[in-house]
Design a protein around this motif. Structure first.
Motif, PDB file in Angstrom:
ATOM      1  N   LYS A  51       0.837  -1.197   0.000  1.00 31.77           N
ATOM      2  CA  LYS A  51       0.000   0.000   0.000  1.00 31.77           C
ATOM      3  C   LYS A  51       0.875   1.252   0.000  1.00 31.77           C
ATOM      4  CE  LYS A  51      -3.908  -2.270   1.583  1.00 31.77           C
ATOM      5  NZ  LYS A  51      -4.190  -3.192   0.580  1.00 31.77           N
ATOM      6  N   PRO A  52       0.382   2.340  -0.591  1.00 32.25           N
ATOM      7  CA  PRO A  52       1.123   3.603  -0.531  1.00 32.25           C
ATOM      8  C   PRO A  52       1.287   4.047   0.925  1.00 32.25           C
ATOM      9  CG  PRO A  52      -0.676   3.732  -2.128  1.00 32.25           C
ATOM     10  CD  PRO A  52      -0.825   2.438  -1.404  1.00 32.25           C
ATOM     11  N   GLY A  53       2.439   4.596   1.240  1.00 30.20           N
ATOM     12  CA  GLY A  53       2.716   5.051   2.597  1.00 30.20           C
ATOM     13  C   GLY A  53       3.327   3.993   3.489  1.00 30.20           C
ATOM     14  N   THR A  54       3.550   2.790   2.971  1.00 33.88           N
ATOM     15  CA  THR A  54       4.171   1.709   3.742  1.00 33.88           C
ATOM     16  C   THR A  54       5.651   2.022   3.951  1.00 33.88           C
ATOM     17  OG1 THR A  54       2.639   0.141   2.739  1.00 33.88           O
ATOM     18  CG2 THR A  54       4.557  -0.785   3.815  1.00 33.88           C
ATOM     19  N   ASN A  55       6.177   1.600   5.065  1.00 35.95           N
ATOM     20  CA  ASN A  55       7.602   1.760   5.356  1.00 35.95           C
ATOM     21  C   ASN A  55       8.410   1.168   4.195  1.00 35.95           C
ATOM     22  OD1 ASN A  55      10.239   1.514   6.264  1.00 35.95           O
ATOM     23  ND2 ASN A  55       9.642   0.814   8.301  1.00 35.95           N
ATOM     24  N   LYS A  56       9.322   1.970   3.635  1.00 33.99           N
ATOM     25  CA  LYS A  56      10.078   1.535   2.457  1.00 33.99           C
ATOM     26  C   LYS A  56      10.957   0.324   2.739  1.00 33.99           C
ATOM     27  CE  LYS A  56      10.065   5.804  -0.114  1.00 33.99           C
ATOM     28  NZ  LYS A  56      10.820   6.726  -0.928  1.00 33.99           N
ATOM     29  N   ALA A  57      11.556   0.284   3.906  1.00 32.24           N
ATOM     30  CA  ALA A  57      12.413  -0.857   4.250  1.00 32.24           C
ATOM     31  C   ALA A  57      11.583  -2.135   4.361  1.00 32.24           C
ATOM     32  CB  ALA A  57      13.165  -0.598   5.549  1.00 32.24           C
ATOM     33  N   ALA A  81       8.663  -2.688   2.987  1.00 36.00           N
ATOM     34  CA  ALA A  81       8.174  -3.010   1.645  1.00 36.00           C
ATOM     35  C   ALA A  81       9.265  -3.680   0.820  1.00 36.00           C
ATOM     36  CB  ALA A  81       7.682  -1.744   0.955  1.00 36.00           C
ATOM     37  N   GLY A  82      10.491  -3.197   0.961  1.00 34.50           N
ATOM     38  CA  GLY A  82      11.611  -3.794   0.228  1.00 34.50           C
ATOM     39  C   GLY A  82      11.872  -5.229   0.639  1.00 34.50           C
ATOM     40  N   PHE A  83      11.845  -5.488   1.958  1.00 32.33           N
ATOM     41  CA  PHE A  83      12.036  -6.869   2.427  1.00 32.33           C
ATOM     42  C   PHE A  83      10.895  -7.773   1.973  1.00 32.33           C
ATOM     43  CE2 PHE A  83      14.901  -5.004   5.754  1.00 32.33           C
ATOM     44  CZ  PHE A  83      16.037  -5.705   5.354  1.00 32.33           C
ATOM     45  N   MET A 131       8.923 -12.104  -1.627  1.00 30.75           N
ATOM     46  CA  MET A 131       8.006 -12.587  -2.660  1.00 30.75           C
ATOM     47  C   MET A 131       8.757 -12.941  -3.942  1.00 30.75           C
ATOM     48  SD  MET A 131       5.024 -12.897  -1.462  1.00 30.75           S
ATOM     49  CE  MET A 131       5.863 -13.493  -0.017  1.00 30.75           C
ATOM     50  N   TYR A 132       9.801 -12.187  -4.245  1.00 33.69           N
ATOM     51  CA  TYR A 132      10.633 -12.498  -5.406  1.00 33.69           C
ATOM     52  C   TYR A 132      11.322 -13.848  -5.219  1.00 33.69           C
ATOM     53  CZ  TYR A 132      14.214 -12.125  -8.988  1.00 33.69           C
ATOM     54  OH  TYR A 132      15.027 -12.376 -10.065  1.00 33.69           O
TER      55      TYR A 132
END
Length: 149
Positions: free
Chosen positions: A86-92, A94-96, A101-102
Motif C-alpha cells: 500500500k502507498p505510505g508503507t515503510n520503504k524498508a 516493503a523492500g524486504f 516474494m521475489y
C-alpha cells in the motif's frame, strides 16, 4: 607404457585414470533402477521432482500433472497479480517483503523448470498449459476490466 599411461610433450609418462573413470561412470549409470532420459518421452512411468515420485502409478502421474499445472499457474499469478504494498508503507519493510516474494516466485519457477527437466512430454505440456492459463487469467490485457478510460 601400460594401458593407463600417456606421454606428455617432454616425454614424461603420466598415469591416466580418465578412461577407467569414464567406464566406471558408464557402468554405474547403466545399473540404476530408473532410467534417466535425455530426450522427450511419453508415458506415466516417470520421476518428477522427487525420487520415486510419481512412480509407475497412473493415478499418481495424474497428481503430478495437476501439481505441475497448478505450480505454473501460481508462478504466473506471482508474475502478474501480486502487488499488495500500500502507498505510505515503510520503504524498508516493503523492500524486504518484495524481496521475499521475489524469492518465493523464483523458487516456484525453478521447481517448474526442474519438473520439465524430467523430459516427460505430459509434464512439459502441463507446465506450458499452466503458464498459458495463468497468463490468460492474470496477465492478459484483453481479459482485464477497463477502468472506464
Amino acid at each position: 607404457m601400460g594401458d593407463h599411461e600417456m606421454t606428455l610433450h617432454h616425454g614424461t609418462a603420466v598415469s591416466s585414470s580418465l578412461t577407467s573413470a569414464w567406464n566406471a561412470t558408464s557402468f554405474m549409470r547403466s545399473h540404476r533402477k530408473m532410467m534417466m532420459h535425455n530426450s522427450f518421452f511419453w508415458g506415466h512411468k516417470a520421476e518428477v521432482l522427487f525420487k520415486g515420485w510419481p512412480g509407475s502409478s497412473s493415478g499418481m502421474y495424474a497428481v503430478a500433472l495437476t501439481f505441475v499445472f497448478a505450480l505454473a499457474v501460481l508462478v504466473e499469478w506471482f508474475n502478474h497479480h501480486f502487488s499488495v504494498i500500500k502507498p505510505g508503507t515503510n520503504k524498508a519493510a516493503a523492500g524486504f517483503f518484495q524481496t521475499g516474494m521475489y524469492a518465493v516466485r523464483s523458487g516456484l519457477s525453478y521447481m517448474v523448470m526442474l519438473a520439465v527437466m524430467s523430459f516427460n512430454g505430459g509434464i512439459f505440456l502441463a507446465a506450458v498449459g499452466g503458464h498459458a492459463v495463468g497468463f490468460t487469467l492474470f496477465g492478459s490485457r484483453g481479459l482485464k476490466k477497463s477502468d472506464g478510460s
